[in-house]
Every structure is written in C-alpha cells, then in structure tokens.
Design a protein around this motif. Structure first.
Motif, mmCIF file in Angstrom:
data_model
loop_
_atom_site.group_PDB
_atom_site.id
_atom_site.type_symbol
_atom_site.label_atom_id
_atom_site.label_comp_id
_atom_site.label_asym_id
_atom_site.label_seq_id
_atom_site.Cartn_x
_atom_site.Cartn_y
_atom_site.Cartn_z
ATOM 1 N N PRO A 156 103.398 44.494 3.975
ATOM 2 C CA PRO A 156 101.567 44.118 4.741
ATOM 3 C C PRO A 156 102.337 42.550 4.195
ATOM 4 O O PRO A 156 102.535 42.194 3.333
ATOM 5 C CB PRO A 156 101.048 45.054 3.817
ATOM 6 C CG PRO A 156 101.368 46.120 3.053
ATOM 7 C CD PRO A 156 103.204 46.028 3.242
ATOM 8 N N GLY A 157 101.635 41.885 5.086
ATOM 9 C CA GLY A 157 101.869 40.542 5.043
ATOM 10 C C GLY A 157 100.373 39.916 4.898
ATOM 11 O O GLY A 157 99.830 39.881 6.058
ATOM 12 N N PRO A 158 99.986 38.213 4.717
ATOM 13 C CA PRO A 158 98.875 38.108 4.722
ATOM 14 C C PRO A 158 98.755 36.896 5.701
ATOM 15 O O PRO A 158 100.049 36.334 6.727
ATOM 16 C CB PRO A 158 98.993 37.164 3.393
ATOM 17 C CG PRO A 158 99.849 36.557 3.468
ATOM 18 C CD PRO A 158 100.721 38.141 3.563
ATOM 19 N N PRO A 213 102.511 34.947 -4.257
ATOM 20 C CA PRO A 213 101.377 35.689 -5.341
ATOM 21 C C PRO A 213 100.911 36.252 -4.881
ATOM 22 O O PRO A 213 100.507 36.282 -3.183
ATOM 23 C CB PRO A 213 100.285 34.352 -5.080
ATOM 24 C CG PRO A 213 100.793 33.058 -3.616
ATOM 25 C CD PRO A 213 102.488 33.306 -3.884
ATOM 26 N N GLY A 214 100.418 37.495 -5.278
ATOM 27 C CA GLY A 214 100.104 39.147 -4.817
ATOM 28 C C GLY A 214 100.902 39.790 -4.525
ATOM 29 O O GLY A 214 100.421 41.238 -4.251
ATOM 30 N N ASP A 215 102.364 39.207 -4.522
ATOM 31 C CA ASP A 215 103.359 40.635 -3.978
ATOM 32 C C ASP A 215 103.064 41.215 -5.586
ATOM 33 O O ASP A 215 103.344 40.742 -6.676
ATOM 34 C CB ASP A 215 104.977 40.321 -4.172
ATOM 35 C CG ASP A 215 105.015 39.231 -2.506
ATOM 36 O OD1 ASP A 215 104.225 39.331 -2.202
ATOM 37 O OD2 ASP A 215 105.915 38.458 -2.342
ATOM 38 N N GLY A 216 103.446 42.762 -5.499
ATOM 39 C CA GLY A 216 103.780 43.317 -6.170
ATOM 40 C C GLY A 216 105.538 43.634 -7.166
ATOM 41 O O GLY A 216 106.422 42.843 -6.118
ATOM 42 N N ALA A 266 95.638 42.702 -2.639
ATOM 43 C CA ALA A 266 95.993 41.592 -3.684
ATOM 44 C C ALA A 266 96.577 39.934 -2.420
ATOM 45 O O ALA A 266 96.721 38.848 -2.651
ATOM 46 C CB ALA A 266 96.618 41.749 -4.410
ATOM 47 N N LEU A 267 97.118 40.418 -1.349
ATOM 48 C CA LEU A 267 97.356 38.876 -0.771
ATOM 49 C C LEU A 267 96.526 38.379 0.454
ATOM 50 O O LEU A 267 96.948 37.828 1.561
ATOM 51 C CB LEU A 267 98.879 39.677 0.381
ATOM 52 C CG LEU A 267 100.158 39.993 -0.450
ATOM 53 C CD1 LEU A 267 101.676 40.476 0.036
ATOM 54 C CD2 LEU A 267 100.309 38.673 -0.439
ATOM 55 N N ASN A 268 95.552 39.178 0.786
ATOM 56 C CA ASN A 268 94.729 38.886 1.910
ATOM 57 C C ASN A 268 94.324 37.521 0.916
ATOM 58 O O ASN A 268 93.885 37.195 0.328
ATOM 59 C CB ASN A 268 93.283 39.186 0.946
ATOM 60 C CG ASN A 268 93.311 41.274 1.544
ATOM 61 O OD1 ASN A 268 94.104 41.243 2.402
ATOM 62 N ND2 ASN A 268 92.243 42.111 2.032
#
Length: 269
Positions: A173-175, A41-44, A56-58
């Motif tokens: 980037p990763g949360p 969830p949050g990945d483009g 979006a991954l925060n």
C-alpha cells in the motif's frame, strides 16, 4: 575525470517495496559500489510487514520522504563522499530534490513522478492515479492497487502472468498524500514537488522514461527534461523503447541498470 568512491542509495516509488531493488543491489555490489535501499518512513522491513501495517504510511507526504533520506545521508558523516541516488517513480522525484538541495553527488531518476511546472497530463497518467485521486479522502490514508489496476499502471507491456506475479511479490500500500501533492503542485507556490531546474552548480542528473509508461508517460518526462535544458544544467535523457512503469522490476530490469552503471562510470562515479 577521477573516480570517486560514492555509495549508491536506491529509492523506491509508490506501491513497490524497497526489497524489490535486490537484483540491483547485487549487481552494483559486484561492480564495487557500497549500496543500500532504505524504505520510506512507515515502511516495514518486508512486503508482508508493510501490508499488515499499512496505516503506518497514512499522511506521509513528499517532504516527509525527502527529510527521511536526508537524515539517512547525514548519518553517514560529513567525512564521506556524497552518495549517488537512483530513484524510480516518486523515488525519482525525491532523487531530484536531494540533488538540487546538494545532499547527493548525482542522481538517476527512472520514470520519475513529475516536478512542479510540468503541464502535460496524459489520460493514461490520470487513469493510473485514479484509484487514489478518485477519492479525496485518500489524501490522508494509504491505498493499495489490485492486480488489474497494477497491470494498467505498471504491467501494461508485460504478460498478464508476469504482471500478476510482480504484483503479488512486490506491491505494498502507498500513501495517497504524495499523489495529491504532485497533482496540485502547479497551484501552490511552495509545493513540495518544486525543484530548482536552473541550478548549474549541482551534480549530474540522468532522466529516463519507458516509451509505453502509463503512470509517468514519456511526454511528461520529456517536459521535465525540457525544463532542465532551459537551465543549462548537466542533465541527460534516455528512452527505453517499449517499456512500461515496471521496468525496474520486470524481466528486463538489467537493461535499465546497465544504462545507469554506464552513465555513472562516464560521469566519474
């Protein structure tokens, strides 16, 4: 054992985009599997889109990721056979959680992030996670690895050129939250990294580890396997000699994929 028509869902880990599974998707499709590799969830949809919208991954955590894949599986309908999941790194932890909860028929966890109960904490693992864990504020935001950090955590068995090419092509980037949740799992009774390793009535699980993995060292995955062994479940373990954490995306990915295919066939999927 009769062959079952199970689809295969691939789950990526931190810092690698879902599209990096494409060679696996092509291979498994050739072998007759229906396949998919949905992102977190949050990945483009692409590496570039995810990099451009990292916020979006925060604050996306382990529970959010598990629930995301449960929704995807449930959307397939109850009339279909349960899918098989193949996950790498944190995707391997998610795969184990989906298996333990009965959402999937079988799981392959490749160099999986440790589950609650693992006590081993090798120095290489700490160093690999330090770009995130070194700053408590990263728990709520998204963090990227630079080429040097990626080379240590993922590409330590590769040439500098291959490692840098993989970093440029596939990293996102990763949360930070999943790493903090995993690092503190043994201090919380209801940690989202908790997996019931004593279940007998569940599908088979294959755990794998590269012997030179820095991000999830061999010692860690062996300890995970030991927890399952005590429970008597259908769990197998496979080492890949001389391989690091990049083993699903580097030039030797096919060796790992072939082991997964052979194991699935042997289990009747």
């Amino acid at each position: 054992m009769s062959t079952k028509l199970n689809s295969v869902i691939f789950i990526h880990g931190l810092w690698i985009h879902a599209t990096a599974w494409q060679p696996w998707l092509d291979l498994f499709t050739e072998r007759g599997y229906a396949v998919s590799a949905p992102g977190w969830p949050g990945d483009g949809d692409t590496v570039t889109e995810t990099r451009d919208n990292a916020d979006a991954l925060n604050d996306i955590g382990i529970e959010d990721i598990v629930n995301h894949y449960v929704e995807i599986i449930d959307a397939g309908g109850k009339h279909q056979a349960k899918p098989v999941v193949i996950g790498h790194s944190f995707g391997g932890l998610i795969a184990q959680e989906l298996l333990a909860a009965g959402h999937v028929a079988a799981a392959v966890a490749i160099d999986p992030a440790p589950i609650k109960g693992v006590k081993a904490l090798p120095l290489a693992q700490l160093r690999s996670a330090f770009p995130v864990l070194g700053n408590p504020a990263n728990r709520h935001r998204t963090v990227a690895l630079n080429a040097k950090q990626f080379r240590y955590a993922f590409g330590n068995t590769l040439t500098e050129q291959e490692s840098d090419e993989l970093h440029d092509k596939w990293t996102i980037p990763g949360p930070g939250r999943p790493l903090f949740e995993d690092a503190t799992a043994n201090f919380h009774r209801d940690s989202p990294a908790k997996v019931d390793t004593h279940l007998i009535d569940r599908g088979p699980l294959l755990l794998t580890s590269g012997t030179e993995d820095h991000t999830v060292p061999l010692k860690v995955t062996k300890e995970v396997y030991g927890l399952y062994e005590k429970g008597g479940s259908d769990t197998e373990f496979r080492e890949f000699d001389g391989r690091g954490h990049s083993l699903t995306i580097d030039a030797g990915w096919r060796d790992v994929a072939d082991v997964a295919l052979e194991w699935l066939a042997r289990k009747g999927f």
